[in-house]
Design a protein around this motif. Sequence first.
Motif, PDB file in Angstrom:
ATOM      1  N   LYS A  44      30.558   9.301 -15.112  1.00 19.35           N
ATOM      2  CA  LYS A  44      31.037  10.110 -14.006  1.00 19.35           C
ATOM      3  C   LYS A  44      32.391   9.613 -13.497  1.00 19.35           C
ATOM      4  O   LYS A  44      32.675   8.413 -13.485  1.00 19.35           O
ATOM      5  CB  LYS A  44      30.027  10.098 -12.858  1.00 19.35           C
ATOM      6  CG  LYS A  44      28.708  10.796 -13.164  1.00 19.35           C
ATOM      7  CD  LYS A  44      27.790  10.740 -11.951  1.00 19.35           C
ATOM      8  CE  LYS A  44      26.482  11.468 -12.207  1.00 19.35           C
ATOM      9  NZ  LYS A  44      25.639  10.749 -13.177  1.00 19.35           N
ATOM     10  N   ASP A  45      33.212  10.574 -13.034  1.00 26.31           N
ATOM     11  CA  ASP A  45      34.516  10.231 -12.477  1.00 26.31           C
ATOM     12  C   ASP A  45      34.894  11.290 -11.444  1.00 26.31           C
ATOM     13  O   ASP A  45      34.393  12.416 -11.486  1.00 26.31           O
ATOM     14  CB  ASP A  45      35.573  10.159 -13.580  1.00 26.31           C
ATOM     15  CG  ASP A  45      36.839   9.470 -13.119  1.00 26.31           C
ATOM     16  OD1 ASP A  45      36.765   8.652 -12.179  1.00 26.31           O
ATOM     17  OD2 ASP A  45      37.914   9.767 -13.677  1.00 26.31           O
ATOM     18  N   GLY A  46      35.799  10.941 -10.546  1.00 24.98           N
ATOM     19  CA  GLY A  46      36.179  11.834  -9.465  1.00 24.98           C
ATOM     20  C   GLY A  46      35.391  11.476  -8.221  1.00 24.98           C
ATOM     21  O   GLY A  46      35.391  10.325  -7.786  1.00 24.98           O
ATOM     22  N   TYR A  47      34.735  12.453  -7.596  1.00 23.32           N
ATOM     23  CA  TYR A  47      33.873  12.215  -6.444  1.00 23.32           C
ATOM     24  C   TYR A  47      34.618  11.475  -5.326  1.00 23.32           C
ATOM     25  O   TYR A  47      34.137  10.468  -4.815  1.00 23.32           O
ATOM     26  CB  TYR A  47      32.622  11.425  -6.852  1.00 23.32           C
ATOM     27  CG  TYR A  47      31.770  12.103  -7.887  1.00 23.32           C
ATOM     28  CD1 TYR A  47      30.784  13.013  -7.517  1.00 23.32           C
ATOM     29  CD2 TYR A  47      31.950  11.855  -9.242  1.00 23.32           C
ATOM     30  CE1 TYR A  47      30.002  13.643  -8.470  1.00 23.32           C
ATOM     31  CE2 TYR A  47      31.170  12.486 -10.208  1.00 23.32           C
ATOM     32  CZ  TYR A  47      30.191  13.381  -9.813  1.00 23.32           C
ATOM     33  OH  TYR A  47      29.428  14.004 -10.763  1.00 23.32           O
ATOM     34  N   LYS A  48      35.756  12.004  -4.927  1.00 24.70           N
ATOM     35  CA  LYS A  48      36.527  11.381  -3.859  1.00 24.70           C
ATOM     36  C   LYS A  48      37.590  12.362  -3.376  1.00 24.70           C
ATOM     37  O   LYS A  48      37.779  13.435  -3.949  1.00 24.70           O
ATOM     38  CB  LYS A  48      37.187  10.091  -4.347  1.00 24.70           C
ATOM     39  CG  LYS A  48      38.137  10.263  -5.525  1.00 24.70           C
ATOM     40  CD  LYS A  48      38.635   8.910  -6.023  1.00 24.70           C
ATOM     41  CE  LYS A  48      39.476   9.049  -7.278  1.00 24.70           C
ATOM     42  NZ  LYS A  48      39.931   7.721  -7.793  1.00 24.70           N
TER      43      LYS A  48
END
Length: 502
Positions: free
Chosen positions: A328-332
């Motif tokens: 997972k990546d991003g989430y910000k």
Amino acid sequence: MKYTLIFSFSVVAALPLVIFFYPGVSIPWKQLTGSIGTDTATVERQLHTAAGFHVELFAGDLPNARWLAVTRRGDLLVSQPKHGRVSLLTADGDGDGRADGQRVLIDDLTRPHGLFLYEDWLYIAESDSVGRVAFDHSDGRLAGSYRKIVTDLADSGNHWTKTIAMGPDGRVYLTAGSSCNVCVEEDPRRAAMMRFRPDGSNFEIFASGLRNAVGFDWSPKDGALYATDNGRDWLGDDFPPCELNRVEKGGFYGWPYANGDRVPDPDFGVDAGREVQRKIANSIPPVHNFPAHNAPLGITFLRSPTQPADYRDAALVALHGSWNRSVKDGYKVVSLHWDEQGNIRREDFLWGFLGEDRKEVHGRPVAIAEDADGNIYISDDYAGAVYRVAGGDGSSTAPTAAGDKPRMRAPRKPLAIDSGAARRGEELYRRHGCAECHAEQIPLRELSKKYSLQTLADYFDNPTPPMPDYGFSGTQKRALAHYLMSLEAGISSSIDQLPASG
């Protein structure tokens, strides 16, 4: 290569369980069963902000919270597409960091997503249409009936959300994503940005080749229009990039024939004919790349002079987070800063929605709104929440509209009552026996605080029951609006002495 198990359960007990193996998938599973919820302790433990800011939980219990709009009073509107409604969060008047109240403003809508406030109107983008309704900023209530002004928008397949905003040119801008991961659309209104007049007329395609441009905003520095765009799936963990595009009228931005900076798509661009090659060569590349599959959604330029110097005119972008990646990546939320040469620097602004192990998800940011005092609101459709980010140590962030310091407002323009129109309006008022209700049961008060002459006339298209819809013509609606405003101004007894205006 990492493989993830996807289970498909049959509702028929006799049928076997089907198991699929997909490479490059890491889905935040809990969202499939609804919002996971959050609380103050989780926010304080998990979420972190850039230096000079702090974050707090402004409201929870908002499943599928998506788009945001701030009223003149400082209340916050939140769309909840999967529940078919728009909710209102009352401004934090007591300074405890939380919304003072929460209620449904309007419901029974078809997957409402984008929304904005313009003058005394609330505009809402449903998945298949755009509508508007008169809105009273003073008490946060609807002042008329909801009416659709754009209809028959396609919402099948993928990317059904619609986002809208009022442009500096007085036109309403609308984005619609593609119906698929990658395909040649038959409907030119998919994977495109459109615009139209505030009443829904003069609808046109503004730009195309935007696979899923969920968020867009205009730079306060130069007026340029920027839109986020989500790149396609199933080309690996690191390609194609998600995009920030500077959108121009008539511009083509590559999809489905190219990704990123004119890289031919393996399905529709590689070994394509001359016409497609020409489209790729003439497509406009992004001005900034986000990591692949980070899913940038809302973008908002900060305009409040109370922001720290480095953040004035910067843009905040919500990275909803990946699912089509092995890890997972991003989430910000990130901030974008432009230098004098137009180069863009990206910094983390609000993070911690993704655990340090990059497996556990605590939230997925969607949209961003800034109020007049510089408070920044961020929605989260995973946790069903809205957060507030503000400068300082958190000791005082309540909006001044609900506090002790009055906000400066420009004085209202005096009403330009047309005596001839007012006389005709009085005839209508008497002919239909309006005084029977309005003299005692439903007195008309403070109309000028809620309406302009034009919006009051527009109100008669869809009046709130028990007032009947008399089917007034445009001239009749204008006449009745002038008469009712003359009553409030206390000049109806001297209408005959008023000069007739144009």
